[in-house]
Design an enzyme around this catalytic site. Structure first.
Site, short mmCIF file in Angstrom:
data_model
loop_
_atom_site.label_atom_id
_atom_site.label_comp_id
_atom_site.label_asym_id
_atom_site.label_seq_id
_atom_site.Cartn_x
_atom_site.Cartn_y
_atom_site.Cartn_z
N GLU A 33 0.81 -1.23 0.00
CA GLU A 33 0.00 0.00 0.00
C GLU A 33 0.84 1.28 0.00
O GLU A 33 0.84 2.05 0.97
CB GLU A 33 -0.99 -0.03 1.16
CG GLU A 33 -2.00 -1.17 1.00
CD GLU A 33 -3.01 -1.26 2.12
OE1 GLU A 33 -2.91 -0.50 3.10
OE2 GLU A 33 -3.93 -2.10 2.01
N GLU A 59 -4.82 -8.49 -1.12
CA GLU A 59 -5.35 -8.25 0.23
C GLU A 59 -6.71 -7.59 0.17
O GLU A 59 -6.89 -6.60 -0.54
CB GLU A 59 -4.41 -7.36 1.06
CG GLU A 59 -4.93 -7.16 2.50
CD GLU A 59 -4.18 -6.08 3.26
OE1 GLU A 59 -2.94 -6.07 3.19
OE2 GLU A 59 -4.84 -5.25 3.91
#
Length: 514
Positions: free
Chosen positions: A158, A246
């Site tokens: 991320e 994810e």
């Protein structure tokens, strides 16, 4: 809080439909139309942040027997300190022994390499690019020497999210510079990026459009927070797989809340329909996970199993009518084991009848398994395929998996089998060789699918280029479906062998026909 709000926005609503249940709709299944190769379905092991999975829970997550989910991919975290890497070994080693695909993701580089000089915030200082690559490769080497060879490694988790815990910011330009300069060092590993918070193409497009960076990148990875799965034509055009690495659909309720479990089925369907090759849930074991804290499979886990246990690594998604009803979602797959698998999600409140139409080359029988509020991957009977089709009633709010039952023939007696010696790669601890089959009969050997089956493989050794397994026995599909009299077909084998000891196995030739 923002991430939680983004998460809630992405949840699909339970569809309500007024179409009468008695109306049958056709699902046209076309094995000749192929899409992405499926690498698997999996989850993240939280060792280091939460308690590690127990050996029994590893069996529950990755086994394919009764009461097990059948996951085939596991994600793990690369700690910024190498002193903590041992935490990842126990579960990874057990999973690898089951043939699970392992990949790892860093949340932050070591703090001294960052502009913030801390585990939170900041970005990687360019002068540390070589050192950071060494750090990542060090983790891969550590896992390899401990019996858990990685398939892939991500550059950053991320990069477009700036939390107060571990994190690091990356721009597209920084990714490009790092991947171009350091990518060649990752030979033997699938390099993954950018793992953005919301599958943001604005972050990955520039990487794919840079020839130097694209040449080093194997997998476009991303998460689904605040977005829904969508096709990525640019990635496909560049020959890159797309992995969803994810997501969790809700963390505010128990994983056995059926109404909040069904969105998992919709999201997995949409991910497959969007040509994703892998779908990876967040924590494998968590109160909102695939396994609950007591070690039992949750409703979310049973939904995942409807895909994971039957759509195995190496399967290919094939043509199928995706929405025979507004509230019914269908995908279909075929494997080197000769099976055709159809997964149908009824997200409505009414029973739906579907006609599964295969046309030519139809299987003879389908076995059906169902997960609903009342059942957990329950066997729901055999469905004969008559005149190329079979009909079934899909219960309201349920997931059904139909699996064809091909005939399997041992053809080893019809061929001369020659195994080559094995060549070692000292960097990856892999050993490569070949197996050749020569038709010694006067007739053509033919089947829907021919495959090399590797029986009795030495304990601790894995067939790393396997295309699937049957009851734990790995196989590789031959590039042809027939062998003429006197003709020879050769298959390459690649074995993972951390101990570097002797490798023994018995190669067999199997023919699969519908």
């Amino acid at each position: 809080m923002l991430k939680q709000r983004l998460l809630r926005w992405s949840l699909p609503l339970l569809a309500m439909s007024a179409l009468p249940a008695a109306v049958a709709q056709t699902v046209a299944i076309d094995p000749a139309t192929t899409y992405q190769v499926i690498r698997g379905f999996g989850g993240h092991n939280g060792a280091g942040w939460i308690a590690d999975l127990t050996p029994a829970q590893v069996d529950t997550a990755f086994g394919t027997g009764p009461g097990q989910i059948g996951l085939t991919v596991m994600r793990m975290r690369i700690d910024p300190s190498s002193s903590a890497w041992a935490t990842q070994v126990p579960t990874a080693k057990l999973a690898k022994a089951k043939g699970v695909t392992l990949f790892a993701t860093p949340w932050t580089p070591p703090p001294y390499m960052k502009t913030s000089n801390a585990i939170a915030h900041g970005s990687l200082i360019p002068s540390y690019y070589p050192d950071y690559a060494t750090h990542l490769l060090g983790f891969a080497d550590y896992m390899r020497t401990n019996g858990a060879q990685l398939y892939g490694i991500s550059v950053q988790n991320e990069p477009d999210w700036d939390p107060d815990y571990e994190g690091c910011q990356w721009t597209s330009a920084q990714f490009i510079d790092f991947i171009k300069s350091q990518g060649p060092r990752f030979a033997g590993l699938k390099l993954m990026a950018p793992e953005s918070l919301g599958m943001r193409k604005v972050l990955s497009d520039p990487i794919l459009n840079d020839a130097g960076a694209a040449a080093q990148l194997s997998i476009v990875a991303g998460h689904l927070y605040g977005t829904t799965p969508s096709d990525y034509p640019l990635a496909r055009a560049k020959g890159k797989e797309v992995w969803m690495t994810e997501h969790y659909t809700d963390s505010t309720s128990d994983a056995n809340d059926w109404a909040k479990a069904m969105p998992v089925a919709i999201e997995v369907h949409r991910s497959m329909a969007a040509n994703y090759s892998a779908y990876v849930w967040w924590y494998i074991r968590r109160f909102y996970g695939l396994i609950t804290e007591d070690g039992n499979v949750s409703k979310r886990g049973w939904i995942m199993s409807q895909y994971a246990k039957f759509v195995r690594p190496g399967y290919v998604r094939i043509g199928a009518t995706q929405n025979p009803y507004p509230d019914v979602y269908v995908t279909a797959y075929k494997g080197g084991d000769g099976k055709v698998v159809v997964v149908a999600v009824n997200n409505g409140t009414a029973q739906r009848r579907v006609n599964l139409a295969f046309g030519s080359g139809a299987p003879g029988t389908l076995k059906r398994y169902v997960t609903s509020a009342a059942t957990n991957e329950s066997y729901a009977g055999d469905y004969p395929v008559i005149a190329g089709g079979a009909s079934a009633d899909l219960e309201p709010s349920s997931v059904s998996t139909f699996v064809s039952q091909p005939a399997v023939a041992d053809l080893t007696a019809s061929v001369k089998v020659v195994q080559s010696g094995l060549t070692a790669n000292r960097f990856t601890s892999q050993f490569s060789g070949t197996v050749s089959f020569t038709n010694t009969t006067g007739a053509t050997i033919a089947a829907s699918t021919l495959r090399l089956v590797v029986e009795g493989l030495t304990a601790g050794v894995t067939l790393d280029n396997r295309q699937g397994d049957v009851n734990g026995v790995p196989y590789i599909t031959l590039p042809v479906n027939q062998i003429a009299p006197g003709a020879t077909v050769t298959v390459t084998t690649t074995f993972g062998n951390p101990s570097k000891g002797a490798i023994a196995y018995t190669p067999k030739l199997q023919g699969i026909t519908f």
